[in-house]
Design a protein around this motif. Structure first.
Motif, mmCIF file in Angstrom:
data_model
loop_
_atom_site.group_PDB
_atom_site.id
_atom_site.type_symbol
_atom_site.label_atom_id
_atom_site.label_comp_id
_atom_site.label_asym_id
_atom_site.label_seq_id
_atom_site.Cartn_x
_atom_site.Cartn_y
_atom_site.Cartn_z
ATOM 1 N N TYR A 66 0.804 -1.209 0.095
ATOM 2 C CA TYR A 66 0.015 0.010 0.009
ATOM 3 C C TYR A 66 0.875 1.208 -0.177
ATOM 4 N N VAL A 67 0.351 2.274 -0.683
ATOM 5 C CA VAL A 67 0.989 3.492 -0.347
ATOM 6 C C VAL A 67 0.891 4.273 1.038
ATOM 7 N N ASP A 68 2.127 4.472 1.522
ATOM 8 C CA ASP A 68 1.888 5.150 2.832
ATOM 9 C C ASP A 68 1.885 6.505 2.695
ATOM 10 N N ILE A 69 0.520 6.968 2.505
ATOM 11 C CA ILE A 69 0.070 8.483 2.188
ATOM 12 C C ILE A 69 0.606 9.422 3.399
ATOM 13 N N ASP A 70 0.706 8.880 4.580
ATOM 14 C CA ASP A 70 1.172 9.752 5.575
ATOM 15 C C ASP A 70 2.565 10.316 5.651
ATOM 16 N N ASN A 71 3.557 9.433 4.908
ATOM 17 C CA ASN A 71 5.020 9.980 4.575
ATOM 18 C C ASN A 71 5.309 10.630 3.380
ATOM 19 N N SER A 72 4.448 10.330 2.522
ATOM 20 C CA SER A 72 4.704 10.636 1.041
ATOM 21 C C SER A 72 4.364 12.155 0.836
ATOM 22 N N THR A 73 5.205 12.510 -0.259
ATOM 23 C CA THR A 73 5.176 14.132 -0.580
ATOM 24 C C THR A 73 5.056 14.223 -2.021
ATOM 25 N N SER A 74 5.057 15.460 -2.405
ATOM 26 C CA SER A 74 4.660 15.770 -3.812
ATOM 27 C C SER A 74 5.994 15.284 -4.784
ATOM 28 N N SER A 75 7.173 15.088 -4.028
ATOM 29 C CA SER A 75 8.242 14.418 -4.913
ATOM 30 C C SER A 75 8.538 12.958 -4.452
ATOM 31 N N CYS A 76 8.126 12.419 -3.532
ATOM 32 C CA CYS A 76 8.485 10.999 -2.994
ATOM 33 C C CYS A 76 7.307 10.316 -2.703
ATOM 34 N N VAL A 77 7.054 9.122 -3.126
ATOM 35 C CA VAL A 77 5.874 8.122 -2.784
ATOM 36 C C VAL A 77 6.603 7.336 -1.945
ATOM 37 N N PHE A 78 6.149 6.856 -0.888
ATOM 38 C CA PHE A 78 6.502 5.819 0.026
ATOM 39 C C PHE A 78 5.371 4.696 -0.113
ATOM 40 N N VAL A 79 5.974 3.364 -0.466
ATOM 41 C CA VAL A 79 5.188 2.268 -0.682
ATOM 42 C C VAL A 79 5.695 1.254 0.312
ATOM 43 N N ARG A 80 4.804 0.514 1.210
ATOM 44 C CA ARG A 80 4.968 -0.470 1.949
ATOM 45 C C ARG A 80 4.746 -1.715 1.163
ATOM 46 N N ILE A 81 5.558 -2.684 1.087
ATOM 47 C CA ILE A 81 5.394 -3.911 0.263
ATOM 48 C C ILE A 81 5.755 -4.985 1.162
ATOM 49 N N LYS A 82 5.135 -6.011 1.685
ATOM 50 C CA LYS A 82 5.139 -6.656 2.572
ATOM 51 C C LYS A 82 5.974 -6.299 3.779
ATOM 52 N N GLY A 83 5.662 -5.117 4.359
ATOM 53 C CA GLY A 83 6.048 -4.517 5.682
ATOM 54 C C GLY A 83 7.428 -3.786 5.409
ATOM 55 N N GLN A 84 7.845 -3.828 4.247
ATOM 56 C CA GLN A 84 9.412 -3.217 3.862
ATOM 57 C C GLN A 84 8.892 -1.787 3.383
ATOM 58 N N LEU A 85 9.197 -0.682 3.810
ATOM 59 C CA LEU A 85 9.170 0.692 3.212
ATOM 60 C C LEU A 85 10.147 1.030 1.937
#
Length: 92
Positions: A66-85
């Motif tokens: 899933y996309v970690d919306i809380d930590n994502s910004t307009s220039s960096c999207v954080f995705v958690r894949i099987k617990g790994q960021l």
């Protein structure tokens, strides 16, 4: 119809598409967009956003990510894949 209610009809259209297993993704997005715009008298832009969300939701079914919306910004999207960021910059 209120725009907030277009995700469900978009997903229904995608799931009931007679060529879902072999249609090109871009063609599916276009057909879903046209269907929503015509059926619900909404703007093409709005229909396109809901079409994209519907296709993405269906493609992601059963995926442990899933996309970690809380930590994502307009220039960096954080995705958690099987617990790994993982971080994806706009450059990717």
């Amino acid at each position: 119809m209120n725009d907030m209610n277009l995700l469900e009809p978009a997903e229904r259209f995608v799931l009931s598409h007679p060529h879902l297993d072999d249609i090109d993704r871009d063609a599916l997005l276009r057909q879903t967009t046209v269907h929503l715009a015509n059926q619900y008298a909404c703007a093409q832009h709005t229909a396109g956003l809901f079409a994209a969300r519907a296709v993405a939701n269906i493609e992601a079914n059963g995926v442990d990510a899933y996309v970690d919306i809380d930590n994502s910004t307009s220039s960096c999207v954080f995705v958690r894949i099987k617990g790994q960021l993982r971080a994806f910059s706009i450059q990717h």
